[in-house]
Design an enzyme around this catalytic site. Structure first.
Site, PDB file in Angstrom:
ATOM      1  N   CYS A  99       0.747  -1.422   0.050  1.00 54.69           N
ATOM      2  CA  CYS A  99      -0.020  -0.091   0.020  1.00 54.69           C
ATOM      3  C   CYS A  99       1.004   1.238  -0.065  1.00 54.69           C
ATOM      4  CB  CYS A  99      -1.104   0.063   1.254  1.00 54.69           C
ATOM      5  SG  CYS A  99      -2.457   0.694   0.769  1.00 54.69           S
ATOM      6  N   HIS A 179      -3.458  -5.159   1.163  1.00 53.07           N
ATOM      7  CA  HIS A 179      -2.817  -5.418   2.593  1.00 53.07           C
ATOM      8  C   HIS A 179      -2.577  -6.920   2.905  1.00 53.07           C
ATOM      9  CE1 HIS A 179      -2.310  -1.380   4.607  1.00 53.07           C
ATOM     10  NE2 HIS A 179      -3.069  -0.989   3.689  1.00 53.07           N
ATOM     11  N   GLU A 181      -0.971  -8.828   4.962  1.00 54.90           N
ATOM     12  CA  GLU A 181      -0.721  -8.853   6.464  1.00 54.90           C
ATOM     13  C   GLU A 181      -2.156  -9.318   6.966  1.00 54.90           C
ATOM     14  OE1 GLU A 181      -0.489  -5.981   5.105  1.00 54.90           O
ATOM     15  OE2 GLU A 181      -1.205  -4.559   6.394  1.00 54.90           O
TER      16      GLU A 181
HETATM   17  N1  GLN Z   1      -3.793   6.368   1.219  1.00 55.34           N
HETATM   18  C1  GLN Z   1      -2.324   6.004   1.590  1.00 55.34           C
HETATM   19  C2  GLN Z   1      -1.544   6.655   1.122  1.00 55.34           C
HETATM   20  O1  GLN Z   1      -1.655   7.567   0.041  1.00 55.34           O
HETATM   21  C3  GLN Z   1      -2.075   4.604   1.411  1.00 55.34           C
HETATM   22  C4  GLN Z   1      -2.947   3.624   2.147  1.00 55.34           C
HETATM   23  C5  GLN Z   1      -2.403   2.510   2.909  1.00 55.34           C
HETATM   24  O2  GLN Z   1      -1.271   2.434   3.091  1.00 55.34           O
HETATM   25  N2  GLN Z   1      -3.488   1.699   3.519  1.00 55.34           N
HETATM   26  O3  GLN Z   1      -0.199   6.666   1.559  1.00 55.34           O
END
Ligand code: GLN
Length: 197
Positions: A99, A179, A181
């Site tokens: 992410c 994610h 995890e």
């Molecule tokens: N929206 C977050 C960002 O732009 C990422 C979201 C996440 O890691 N769950 O950094």
């Protein structure tokens, strides 16, 4: 194999730039048990944490990439440029980025080339309320939280959701927009450990 692997100790560094990352640590332990490996997880908060311990692999968790950049470049930490330097020093070093971590790999902003070669758009599915769970084309249970979205991908596509790339691989570096995890399937954490062997 199982007679050999327990002899090996794998050291995984996890960037703790934003809050606790215990789900990732648990997932690494599970993956490690599944592979009958001995694994040590080292929590990295500052450049000194990275200098004090030789790590075999790096886990770059999610969070808010803006906050992670601020904390990781802060004089008190300086962890983020050190992690990018660690990756660039030896291109084959295993990295699993999820992410916000994927955003940092695709757009490191450290003056060097991207660490995975793909366009990435932050919050491209919408905000927190637009978070969702959906099964990837490979059957993996994907948990997407304020997830980014890959645009053009020039590296290898690792996994897709309805045909769209949600994972990109550059050698032993894997960047996922979801994610892993937060599901019980530890295959991506296993990939990280297997890349160390
Ligand atoms: N929206 C977050 C960002 O732009 C990422 C979201 C996440 O890691 N769950 O950094």
């Amino acid at each position: 194999m199982s007679e050999v692997w327990p002899e090996i100790m794998v050291v995984v560094g996890i960037a703790m730039l934003q809050g606790a990352r215990h789900a990732h640590i648990d997932a690494i332990q599970r993956a490690s048990d599944e592979l009958s490996l001995t694994t040590k997880v080292v929590e990295l908060r500052t450049i000194e944490d990275l200098q004090q311990q030789d790590i075999d692999a790096l886990l770059l968790p999610g969070g808010e990439s803006t906050v992670m950049r601020l904390r990781g470049n802060d004089e008190a930490s300086r962890l983020l440029p050190a992690l990018f330097a660690w990756m660039r020093e030896n291109e084959s070093r295993p990295v699993l980025a999820t992410c916000a971590g994927a955003i940092l790999l695709a757009d490191p902003q450290d003056g060097g080339p991207p660490l995975v070669d793909a366009e990435i758009d932050r919050n491209a599915y919408g905000g927190q309320v637009d978070s969702f769970e959906s099964t990837l084309d490979c059957g993996f249970p994907g948990v997407f939280i304020r997830a980014p979205r890959f645009g053009e991908v020039r590296d290898h596509v690792e996994c897709t959701l309805s045909g769209e790339a949600v994972g990109v691989r550059n050698g032993n570096r894997i960047a996922l927009t979801f994610h892993p995890e937060l599901s019980n399937d530890s295959r991506y954490h296993r990939m990280l450990l297997e890349a160390c062997a």
